[in-house]
Design a protein around this motif. Sequence first.
Motif, short mmCIF file in Angstrom:
data_model
loop_
_atom_site.label_atom_id
_atom_site.label_comp_id
_atom_site.label_asym_id
_atom_site.label_seq_id
_atom_site.Cartn_x
_atom_site.Cartn_y
_atom_site.Cartn_z
N ALA A 134 37.36 3.24 50.34
CA ALA A 134 36.70 1.98 50.68
C ALA A 134 35.19 2.18 50.86
O ALA A 134 34.41 1.25 50.63
CB ALA A 134 37.31 1.40 51.95
N HIS A 135 34.78 3.37 51.25
CA HIS A 135 33.36 3.64 51.49
C HIS A 135 32.53 3.44 50.22
O HIS A 135 31.48 2.78 50.25
CB HIS A 135 33.18 5.05 52.04
CG HIS A 135 31.76 5.41 52.32
ND1 HIS A 135 31.05 4.86 53.37
CD2 HIS A 135 30.90 6.23 51.68
CE1 HIS A 135 29.82 5.34 53.36
NE2 HIS A 135 29.71 6.18 52.35
N THR A 136 32.98 3.98 49.12
CA THR A 136 32.25 3.84 47.86
C THR A 136 32.19 2.39 47.43
O THR A 136 31.14 1.90 47.01
CB THR A 136 32.89 4.70 46.75
OG1 THR A 136 32.84 6.08 47.16
CG2 THR A 136 32.16 4.55 45.42
N ALA A 137 33.29 1.68 47.57
CA ALA A 137 33.31 0.26 47.21
C ALA A 137 32.34 -0.53 48.06
O ALA A 137 31.60 -1.38 47.55
CB ALA A 137 34.73 -0.29 47.36
N GLN A 138 32.30 -0.25 49.35
CA GLN A 138 31.39 -0.96 50.25
C GLN A 138 29.93 -0.68 49.89
O GLN A 138 29.11 -1.59 49.86
CB GLN A 138 31.65 -0.56 51.70
CG GLN A 138 30.70 -1.21 52.68
CD GLN A 138 30.82 -0.64 54.08
OE1 GLN A 138 31.71 0.14 54.38
NE2 GLN A 138 29.90 -1.04 54.94
N LYS A 139 29.62 0.57 49.61
CA LYS A 139 28.25 0.93 49.24
C LYS A 139 27.84 0.23 47.94
O LYS A 139 26.72 -0.27 47.84
CB LYS A 139 28.11 2.45 49.08
CG LYS A 139 28.42 3.26 50.31
CD LYS A 139 27.29 3.38 51.26
CE LYS A 139 26.24 4.32 50.70
NZ LYS A 139 25.08 4.43 51.55
N ALA A 140 28.73 0.19 46.97
CA ALA A 140 28.42 -0.50 45.71
C ALA A 140 28.14 -1.98 45.98
O ALA A 140 27.20 -2.55 45.42
CB ALA A 140 29.58 -0.34 44.73
N GLN A 141 28.95 -2.60 46.84
CA GLN A 141 28.75 -4.01 47.19
C GLN A 141 27.37 -4.22 47.81
O GLN A 141 26.68 -5.20 47.51
CB GLN A 141 29.83 -4.48 48.17
CG GLN A 141 31.23 -4.51 47.62
CD GLN A 141 31.48 -5.70 46.71
OE1 GLN A 141 30.68 -6.61 46.58
NE2 GLN A 141 32.63 -5.68 46.06
N GLU A 142 26.95 -3.31 48.67
CA GLU A 142 25.65 -3.42 49.33
C GLU A 142 24.50 -3.33 48.32
O GLU A 142 23.54 -4.10 48.39
CB GLU A 142 25.51 -2.35 50.41
CG GLU A 142 26.44 -2.57 51.58
CD GLU A 142 26.50 -1.38 52.54
OE1 GLU A 142 25.73 -0.41 52.37
OE2 GLU A 142 27.34 -1.43 53.46
N TYR A 143 24.59 -2.40 47.40
CA TYR A 143 23.55 -2.27 46.38
C TYR A 143 23.47 -3.52 45.51
O TYR A 143 22.40 -4.03 45.22
CB TYR A 143 23.78 -1.03 45.51
CG TYR A 143 23.39 0.25 46.18
CD1 TYR A 143 22.05 0.62 46.27
CD2 TYR A 143 24.33 1.09 46.76
CE1 TYR A 143 21.67 1.80 46.90
CE2 TYR A 143 23.96 2.26 47.39
CZ TYR A 143 22.63 2.61 47.47
OH TYR A 143 22.26 3.77 48.09
#
Length: 111
Positions: free
Chosen positions: A70-79
């Motif tokens: 979930a961490h990678t998905a969340q970071k991608a969403q933020e970018y």
Amino acid sequence: MVQEELSKKQKTVAILYDAVLHAANRVLHQAKNYSISVLKLENPTYAEIAAQFREVCSIIDLLAAQIDDAHTAQKAQEYVGCMEGIAKAIDDDDSEALDKFVKQLDVRSFL
């Protein structure tokens, strides 16, 4: 899940996430160095680029959920959220909003 399938999904998430980072870095560089009038000339537009990467985020979300990342998905969403903010600021000819989103994106680690 079979280890080989898990590994393929992890690699795919990594490749897609890298593409998001690359696009966000490119958008950031251009938004920092060019005026809104120049940024409006980009084809595809920044809004179109952001929309395409929102779709990439959907794929990352789907795969990341399957590999418990979930961490990678969340970071991608933020970018991508920052890219969307920059795109909207360009479309609205709003230099204050552009500066705000550029600053938000500029403090990110790109890791």
